[in-house]
Design an enzyme around this catalytic site. Sequence first.
Site, mmCIF file in Angstrom:
data_model
loop_
_atom_site.group_PDB
_atom_site.id
_atom_site.type_symbol
_atom_site.label_atom_id
_atom_site.label_comp_id
_atom_site.label_asym_id
_atom_site.label_seq_id
_atom_site.Cartn_x
_atom_site.Cartn_y
_atom_site.Cartn_z
ATOM 1 N N ASP A 288 13.919 -9.671 69.480
ATOM 2 C CA ASP A 288 14.954 -9.508 68.467
ATOM 3 C C ASP A 288 16.238 -10.110 69.028
ATOM 4 O OD1 ASP A 288 13.130 -8.152 66.931
ATOM 5 O OD2 ASP A 288 13.828 -6.167 67.509
ATOM 6 N N ASP A 446 8.548 -4.419 56.139
ATOM 7 C CA ASP A 446 9.262 -3.343 56.828
ATOM 8 C C ASP A 446 9.229 -2.076 55.973
ATOM 9 O OD1 ASP A 446 10.556 -4.816 59.199
ATOM 10 O OD2 ASP A 446 11.135 -6.054 57.492
ATOM 11 N N ASN A 511 5.396 -4.141 60.185
ATOM 12 C CA ASN A 511 6.245 -3.234 60.951
ATOM 13 C C ASN A 511 6.160 -1.821 60.374
ATOM 14 O OD1 ASN A 511 7.570 -5.493 62.504
ATOM 15 N ND2 ASN A 511 8.197 -6.061 60.438
#
Length: 591
Positions: A288, A446, A511
């Site tokens: 990230d 997500d 995720n």
Amino acid sequence: MAAAAFRSSAVHNVGMTSSSSLTGDDGCGKLYRLGLLRTNIKVKSPTSFTVRASIGGGDSVVTLLDYGAGNVRSVRNAIRRLGFGIKDVQKPEDILKANRLIFPGVGAFAAAMSVLNKTGMAEALCTYIENDHPFLGICLGLQLLFDSSEENGPVQGLGLIPGVVGRFDSNNCLRVPHIGWNALQIQKDDGILYDIGNNHVYFVHSYRVMPTDSNKEWVSSTCNYGDEFISSIKRGNVNAVQFHPEKSGDVGLSILRQFLLPNSSISRQKLIEGQASKLAKRVIACLDVRTNNKGDLVVTKGDQYDVREHTKENEVRNLGKPVELAGQYYKDGADEVSFLNITGFRDFPLGDLPMLQVLRYTSENVFVPLTVGGGIRDFTDANGRHYSSLEVASEYFRSGADKISIGSDAVHAAEEYLRTGVRTGKTSLEEISRIYGNQAVVVSIDPRRVYVKNPNDVNFKCVKVINPGPNGEEYAWYQCTVNGGREGRPIGAYELAKAVEELGAGEILLNCIDCDGQGKGFDIDLIKLISDAVSIPVIASSGAGAVEHFSEVFKKTGASAALAAGIFHRKEVSIQSVKEHLLKEGIEVRM
């Protein structure tokens, strides 16, 4: 086929409609080359398909046929790494002057044939190969040598080898595209495949050619993925491979070295003995990346998407420099490296020059696949100038990315598709997958878990969870989010995954906000739900804290890969230890 007959048929067969045209990087690729700054960038919309090549002038120069699609930077970097130079050419005759020619095909078959025919490259390429000059085709560079392809077709190929390029059959429980590290079955002694039979090489494709009696004299190796397909060909000085040597680590560099230095003792250096037998499960290192309080680009990691330290200064958590960490993970054995640009330059993605530099520098020394996500969408700048997602993606590809990851934009596209039932072809997901192939497009989902007592209480796919909710709820659905998990949307992960597969996604990065940074293991309920629902590869993400979590997710779900970040950055768990554990558990990995 006789040369004259081939040239007559190839030159007259374009085989491409306007809807499947392929673009190069003449537009957004100028961004970095001209050194333009954020305030004065001018990017031309990609409307034409361009050709690049390199002249062969001496033993130290390679002719590279780069026709402007996808990531060819890694091939260039690998060639330079091996001590060879590359020079550009402008006309087909330059191909005929080459001492050695490499053709790294990326993109769609029809579009590639169109540019080869329109520029006269098809005829020059055919003549070069017919004269048995040193040639190496990569991926599409292999497929184009055959008679035709069913991709957006039938479309006629170069016709040098008998055979039809067909799609993998996903009805046979195969995940298509075929993405990952697979084993080769060597069919005959082949100079460029010297001593690699027990090592994995990297594939990423949806179409393949089957061996037949008519082409068996060409076949030097096959690969098993549902059926035995042709993974490499050789005849005289002509070689081609379906896999990507430039993305196959030291094994791939060895293959390129064998081609470039066929009579050198250096090219015969023995590789470490491998144990490859089938498609390996992938272990992916994720970085990230964002700017910290000082404006430096750093690798960070969040807990449930919060990347700031809980201190008075509230600074961004700094776990290292992106290029250095990516290089270390490559040495440690990561099968892929994924960059998530969480700064995203949300108002101006093409102004994100530091992230583009990260890709360029990383691809110089990291020869495994690179994925990048963040800010890939249509947008309009403060001056009212519109930029397409295709322009943004093109710049990432030309900077070294092999795959791009789309997040929030894919959620909105899926919502509209489910509402209307219409595929417009104009969403970023559809446009990029059509131009570069769905194998180059990852959709990042997500979701957060929403517990319910009764699955009939909601209109989304629910699962019976392993661990009940806070009030004893036995069921949950997974609400998708956008904008870095800050905004919930009225769509479930199951519904989203099914929709984006239909819209052209080639892979899903799954995720889980609830598990992120917790170190308690992947969300098995979620990953099994999605991997059972789609026929494209699924990457498990969020929650890994021990080597046992990796074997658990591979044993209990259909995940093709598992991704981790914080445990690698903080050196709590090494990539090597993960792979050693998986091997002990009987799970095939690339060592």
